[in-house]
Design an enzyme around this catalytic site. Structure first.
Site, PDB file in Angstrom:
ATOM      1  N   LEU A  45       0.844  -1.200   0.000  1.00 16.87           N
ATOM      2  CA  LEU A  45       0.000   0.000   0.000  1.00 16.87           C
ATOM      3  C   LEU A  45       0.878   1.249   0.000  1.00 16.87           C
ATOM      4  O   LEU A  45       0.957   1.972   0.992  1.00 16.87           O
ATOM      5  CB  LEU A  45      -0.937   0.001   1.207  1.00 16.87           C
ATOM      6  CG  LEU A  45      -2.242  -0.736   1.016  1.00 16.87           C
ATOM      7  CD1 LEU A  45      -3.096  -0.655   2.274  1.00 16.87           C
ATOM      8  CD2 LEU A  45      -3.016  -0.201  -0.165  1.00 16.87           C
ATOM      9  N   HIS A  46       1.553   1.471  -1.092  1.00 16.67           N
ATOM     10  CA  HIS A  46       2.410   2.643  -1.249  1.00 16.67           C
ATOM     11  C   HIS A  46       2.079   3.319  -2.566  1.00 16.67           C
ATOM     12  O   HIS A  46       1.627   2.684  -3.507  1.00 16.67           O
ATOM     13  CB  HIS A  46       3.888   2.233  -1.227  1.00 16.67           C
ATOM     14  CG  HIS A  46       4.295   1.651   0.084  1.00 16.67           C
ATOM     15  ND1 HIS A  46       4.525   2.425   1.186  1.00 16.67           N
ATOM     16  CD2 HIS A  46       4.472   0.367   0.480  1.00 16.67           C
ATOM     17  CE1 HIS A  46       4.857   1.651   2.203  1.00 16.67           C
ATOM     18  NE2 HIS A  46       4.817   0.390   1.803  1.00 16.67           N
TER      19      HIS A  46
END
Length: 89
Positions: free
Chosen positions: A14-15
């Site tokens: 989740l970047h």
């Protein structure tokens, strides 16, 4: 309160792009949604800073929670998004 678990499928976790797409989807739902990693606090899933702070990498299991009308459907859609490799699109 509705609750679902999802396994992060994006290769970068989740970047950057996956986090942005997820936050946009959460904000469209118009209900409060939280996200947490196992043993961690419930964080605002509609906040890019909260998502980046999770440190959720590929394969991390997260728990989503929501309350309100349409919470079950919203979480089903958000789980589907998290379990898609958004880096590949």
């Amino acid at each position: 309160m509705a609750e679902r678990q999802a396994t992060i499928a994006s290769s970068s976790g989740l970047h950057a792009r996956p986090a942005k797409l997820f936050v946009q989807a959460v904000q469209e739902k118009k209900i409060p949604v939280t996200i947490a990693v196992e043993g961690g606090p419930d964080l605002n899933a509609g906040s890019i800073l909260s998502l980046m702070g999770l440190g959720a990498s590929n394969g991390t299991v997260v728990t989503l929670k929501a309350e309100g009308e349409g919470a079950d459907q919203a979480l089903d859609e958000l789980v589907e998004l998290l379990e898609t490799d958004l880096d590949a699109q």
